[in-house]
Design an enzyme around this catalytic site. Structure first.
Site, mmCIF file in Angstrom:
data_model
loop_
_atom_site.group_PDB
_atom_site.id
_atom_site.type_symbol
_atom_site.label_atom_id
_atom_site.label_comp_id
_atom_site.label_asym_id
_atom_site.label_seq_id
_atom_site.Cartn_x
_atom_site.Cartn_y
_atom_site.Cartn_z
ATOM 1 C CE LYS A 193 -10.744 -10.308 -7.811
ATOM 2 N NZ LYS A 193 -9.810 -10.786 -6.740
ATOM 3 C CD GLU A 267 -2.933 3.922 -13.014
ATOM 4 O OE1 GLU A 267 -1.728 4.009 -12.703
ATOM 5 O OE2 GLU A 267 -3.492 4.715 -13.784
ATOM 6 C CB CYS A 301 2.253 0.788 -7.373
ATOM 7 S SG CYS A 301 1.214 2.151 -6.935
ATOM 8 C CD GLU A 398 6.287 -3.619 -8.278
ATOM 9 O OE1 GLU A 398 5.675 -4.537 -8.863
ATOM 10 O OE2 GLU A 398 5.800 -2.501 -8.087
HETATM 11 P P1 NAP Z 1 -2.072 -8.955 -8.887
HETATM 12 O O1 NAP Z 1 -1.744 -10.364 -8.629
HETATM 13 O O2 NAP Z 1 -1.871 -8.409 -10.229
HETATM 14 O O3 NAP Z 1 -3.582 -8.808 -8.403
HETATM 15 C C1 NAP Z 1 -4.319 -7.636 -8.557
HETATM 16 C C2 NAP Z 1 -5.786 -7.985 -8.685
HETATM 17 O O4 NAP Z 1 -6.017 -8.731 -9.872
HETATM 18 C C3 NAP Z 1 -6.323 -8.849 -7.550
HETATM 19 O O5 NAP Z 1 -7.651 -8.466 -7.278
HETATM 20 C C4 NAP Z 1 -6.263 -10.234 -8.149
HETATM 21 O O6 NAP Z 1 -7.121 -11.129 -7.541
HETATM 22 C C5 NAP Z 1 -6.676 -9.958 -9.565
HETATM 23 N N1 NAP Z 1 -6.254 -10.956 -10.537
HETATM 24 C C6 NAP Z 1 -5.268 -11.884 -10.435
HETATM 25 N N2 NAP Z 1 -5.193 -12.609 -11.585
HETATM 26 C C7 NAP Z 1 -6.131 -12.130 -12.417
HETATM 27 C C8 NAP Z 1 -6.526 -12.436 -13.766
HETATM 28 N N3 NAP Z 1 -5.923 -13.393 -14.475
HETATM 29 N N4 NAP Z 1 -7.534 -11.734 -14.315
HETATM 30 C C9 NAP Z 1 -8.132 -10.755 -13.627
HETATM 31 N N5 NAP Z 1 -7.816 -10.403 -12.368
HETATM 32 C C10 NAP Z 1 -6.816 -11.084 -11.768
HETATM 33 O O7 NAP Z 1 -1.273 -7.952 -7.975
HETATM 34 P P2 NAP Z 1 -1.059 -7.973 -6.419
HETATM 35 O O8 NAP Z 1 0.061 -8.887 -6.155
HETATM 36 O O9 NAP Z 1 -2.325 -8.197 -5.723
HETATM 37 O O10 NAP Z 1 -0.654 -6.433 -6.172
HETATM 38 C C11 NAP Z 1 0.647 -5.965 -6.230
HETATM 39 C C12 NAP Z 1 0.984 -5.371 -7.606
HETATM 40 O O11 NAP Z 1 0.106 -4.318 -7.955
HETATM 41 C C13 NAP Z 1 2.360 -4.774 -7.632
HETATM 42 O O12 NAP Z 1 3.044 -5.170 -8.777
HETATM 43 C C14 NAP Z 1 2.125 -3.261 -7.641
HETATM 44 O O13 NAP Z 1 3.118 -2.489 -8.199
HETATM 45 C C15 NAP Z 1 0.848 -3.156 -8.364
HETATM 46 N N6 NAP Z 1 0.128 -1.939 -7.946
HETATM 47 C C16 NAP Z 1 0.051 -0.881 -8.800
HETATM 48 C C17 NAP Z 1 -0.591 0.279 -8.426
HETATM 49 C C18 NAP Z 1 -0.674 1.470 -9.334
HETATM 50 O O14 NAP Z 1 -1.386 2.400 -9.027
HETATM 51 N N7 NAP Z 1 0.009 1.481 -10.469
HETATM 52 C C19 NAP Z 1 -1.195 0.355 -7.183
HETATM 53 C C20 NAP Z 1 -1.112 -0.723 -6.332
HETATM 54 C C21 NAP Z 1 -0.453 -1.870 -6.733
HETATM 55 P P3 NAP Z 1 -6.615 -11.981 -6.266
HETATM 56 O O15 NAP Z 1 -5.837 -11.063 -5.388
HETATM 57 O O16 NAP Z 1 -7.840 -12.403 -5.645
HETATM 58 O O17 NAP Z 1 -5.782 -13.082 -6.830
#
Ligand code: NAP
Ligand code: MG
Length: 495
Positions: A193, A267, A301, A398
Site C-alpha cells: 500500500k 520503521e 526519517c 520531529e
Molecule cells: P504516516 O501518516 O504514518 O503514513 C505512512 C503510511 O501509513 C501511508 O501509506 C499511510 O497512508 C498509511 N496509514 C495512515 N494511517 C494508517 C492506519 N491507521 N493504518 C494503516 N496505515 C495507515 O506517515 P507519513 O506522514 O506518510 O510519513 C512521514 C513519517 O514517516 C515521518 O514520521 C517519518 O519519520 C517516518 N518515516 C520513517 C522511515 C524509517 O525508515 N524509519 C522512513 C520514512 C519515513 P496514506 O498516506 O494514504 O494516508
C-alpha cells in the site's frame, strides 16, 4: 544519468492509473479514485483507485493463492526466484530516468537527487536481495536428550506467508524496494500500500514486476489512503505487516494487528542528533551537516535535525551552515538544477510552518535562507534556529521539513543527558578528528545507525532501523530477512 529537457517537457502520462490485484490492473470495486498532485505546481497529475476494504480483501486472497503450496511461485527454485528479483533490479535501472522524473513530479523532490539516490538504491536492494535466495539455510543441531545417533534434529527457514506492506511518501520507490526485495527473497507474497500522495512509482514498479516475469498475485499493489492501510492491517489472513511511517500510526498498527497477532516490523520517525566537536574538520562537518537536514527537503526519517556544536566553534559552524543554506537552489523538482524542492503536500507545509511559528514564539532565533520561493507550490523556507532549548517543540519533536535546530554543548555528557529524554533512536552523527572520541560517542548513542564524519551514507548490505520509539526490527542487510522467515524445528526418532 542525465535528465534531458525533452523528457521533462514530455512529462508523465495523465492516464488514470489502475491498481494491481492478482496480476490484473483493476479499478476500485466501487469506482472510487484519489487524485495525486504535483507539489511544485499544485496541479493534478492523474488519479489512482481508492482501494476499499473489499479491494484489500481481493488483494489478500490473490496473495494467499499465490502463496499456496504448489503455486507457480512456490514451485520456483531459490535460484529461479533470485533471478526474477535480479531482473527486476535491472529493469529499475533500465527505466531510471523515467522513474526519477515520476518520483520528482509526484513527490516534489529534485529529479537530480532522485536519479542519484532513490532509483539506484531501489535497484540495489533488488540486486543485493536476489543473492540471498540461495543462502537461506537452517541448521543441524545435536539432540542431547537421547543417545547419540538415535535422533536427528534440524531447522528449516520458511517464508512467513502473506505480508502487508505500508510505505510513506518521502522516498516512494526506495521504500517499496526496501520492503518488497527481502519479502520476495524470503519467498513471501505481498500486498503493498503506497502513500496516497505518491502512488505513481509503485504502480510503475508493478508493471516492471510483471515484465520481469513474477507469477500473478505474488505482488499486489493496492492504492488508497490511511483507511486502505488500516484494512490491510486488520485483515485476518495477513500473516505479517511491515510498516514505515510516523510513530503515531505505528502505534495504531500495533494495536490493530492484535486480532490474529500479526508479526510486525516498524520503521518510524526520528529526531537525530548530529554532534560537531571543536576539533572536527569544520568545512567537511558543515557541508555534511547541511546535507543531513536539507537533503530531500528534510523529509527524511534520518534527517540530522538536531545539531549539537561544541561551544568554541558554535559561531563559525552556524555561519558556515547559513552560507550553505543560502546557496541552495530552491525550485521545481523537475528542473535538474534544483537542490531543494517543495514539500509533498499542503498539509506538510502547514505542519512545517506551524513549527516555524512555534520556534519564534518560544524565543528561538530563526535564520532563513534568502531564496525567493515560487508563488505556487508547497515551498517551505530553509531555516536554521539558534537560541533554542530542550523543552521547545522545535527541539523535541520531529518536524520533517528543512528546519535545523542548533544547540551548543561543552562535553559529551551534556548531549547524552538531552538524548536520553528523546523518544527516538533512528540515527546519530559525530564529527571529530579524534578517533577515540568518535567511537566513544558512537558507543554512547542509542541509535540504530551512527555516522562518523559523514551523513546520509546508506547501503543495501547495512542494517537500518530504530532504537526506542523509532521502530521494531531492521531494514536491509541480511538482518531484514529474519522479519520474513519462520523457523521450523524437525525432530526425528531414528530408532
Ligand atoms: P504516516 O501518516 O504514518 O503514513 C505512512 C503510511 O501509513 C501511508 O501509506 C499511510 O497512508 C498509511 N496509514 C495512515 N494511517 C494508517 C492506519 N491507521 N493504518 C494503516 N496505515 C495507515 O506517515 P507519513 O506522514 O506518510 O510519513 C512521514 C513519517 O514517516 C515521518 O514520521 C517519518 O519519520 C517516518 N518515516 C520513517 C522511515 C524509517 O525508515 N524509519 C522512513 C520514512 C519515513 P496514506 O498516506 O494514504 O494516508
Ligand atoms: Mg503526488
Amino acid at each position: 544519468m542525465s535528465v534531458t529537457t525533452e523528457r521533462l517537457a514530455s512529462g508523465i502520462s495523465t492516464t488514470p492509473r489502475k491498481m494491481l490485484v492478482g496480476g490484473v490492473w483493476a479499478d476500485a470495486l466501487d469506482g472510487a479514485v484519489l487524485e495525486t498532485l504535483d507539489p511544485a505546481t499544485e496541479e493534478v497529475l492523474t488519479t489512482v483507485p481508492l482501494g476499499g476494504t473489499a479491494d484489500v480483501d481481493r488483494a489478500v486472497r490473490a496473495a494467499r493463492a499465490a502463496f499456496e503450496p504448489g503455486s507457480p511461485w512456490r514451485r520456483l527454485s531459490p535460484s529461479q526466484r533470485g533471478r526474477l528479483i535480479h531482473r527486476l533490479g535491472d529493469l529499475v535501472l533500465e527505466h531510471a530516468e523515467e522513474l526519477a522524473l515520476t518520483e520528482s513530479r509526484d513527490n516534489g523532490k529534485p529529479v537530480a537527487y532522485a536519479a542519484l539516490a532513490d532509483i539506484p538504491m531501489a535497484a540495489d536492494l533488488f540486486h543485493y536481495m536476489s543473492g540471498w535466495t540461495t543462502k537461506i539455510e537452517g541448521n543441524t543441531i545435536p539432540f542431547s536428550a537421547a543417545p547419540p545417533g538415535s535422533f536427528l534434529s534440524y531447522t528449516t527457514r520458511e517464508p512467513i506467508g502473506v505480508v502487508g506492506q505500508i510505505i510513506p511518501w518521502n522516498f516512494p520507490l526506495m521504500m517499496a524496494a526496501w520492503k518488497l526485495a527481502p519479502a520476495l527473497a524470503a519467498g513471501c507474497t505481498v500486498v503493498l500500500k503506497p502513500a496516497e500522495q505518491t502512488p505513481l512509482s509503485a504502480l510503475r514498479l508493478g508493471e516492471l514486476i510483471q515484465e520481469a516475469g513474477f507469477p500473478d498475485g505474488v505482488v499486489n499493489i493496492v492504492t488508497g489512503d490511511g483507511a486502505t492501510g488500516a484494512a490491510l492491517v486488520a485483515h485476518p489472513d495477513v500473516d505479517k505487516v511491515a510498516f514505515t511511517g510516523s510513530t503515531e500510526v505505528g502505534k495504531e498498527i500495533v494495536r490493530a494487528s492484535a486480532g490474529n497477532l500479526k508479526k510486525l516490523t516498524l520503521e518510524l520517525g526520528g529526531k537525530s542528533p548530529n554532534i560537531v566537536y571543536a576539533d572536527a574538520d569544520l568545512p567537511r562537518a558543515v557541508a555534511a551537516s547541511a546535507g543531513a537536514i536539507f537533503f530531500n527537503q528534510g523529509e527524511s526519517c534520518m534527517a540530522g535535525s538536531r545539531l549539537y556544536v561544541q561551544r568554541p566553534v558554535l559561531d563559525q559552524v552556524v555561519e558556515g551552515l547559513v552560507a550553505e543554506m543560502n546557496r541552495l537552489v530552491v525550485g521545481v523538482g523537475a528542473d535538474p538544477a534544483t537542490q531543494l524542492g517543495p514539500l509533498v503536500s499542503r498539509e506538510q507545509l502547514d505542519r512545517v510552518r506551524g513549527y516555524l511559528t512555534s520556534g519564534v514564539r518560544d524565543g528561538a532565533v530563526p535564520h532563513t535562507g534568502g531564496q525567493s520561493l515560487p508563488a505556487t507550490g508547497y515551498f517551505a523556507p530553509p531555516t536554521i534556529f539558534t537560541g533554542a532549548e530542550p523543552g521547545m517543540r522545535i527541539v523535541d519533536e520531529e518536524i520533517f521539513g528543512p528546519v535545523l535546530v542548533v544547540l551548543p554543548f561543552d562535553g559529551l555528557e551534556d548531549v547524552v543527558a538531552v538524548e536520553r529524554a528523546n523518544p527516538y533512536g533512528l540515527a546519530a552523527g559525530v564529527f571529530t578528528r579524534d578517533v577515540g572520541k568518535a567511537f566513544r560517542t558512537a558507543d554512547a548513542m542509542r541509535a540504530g545507525t551512527v555516522f562518523v564524519n559523514t551523513w546520509n551514507a546508506l547501503d543495501a548490505a547495512l542494517p537500518f532501523g530504530g532504537y526506542k520509539q523509532s521502530g521494531w526490527g531492521r531494514e536491509m542487510g541480511h538482518a531484514v530477512l529474519e522479519n520474513y522467515l519462520e523457523t521450523k524445528t524437525v525432530i526425528a526418532d531414528l530408532s
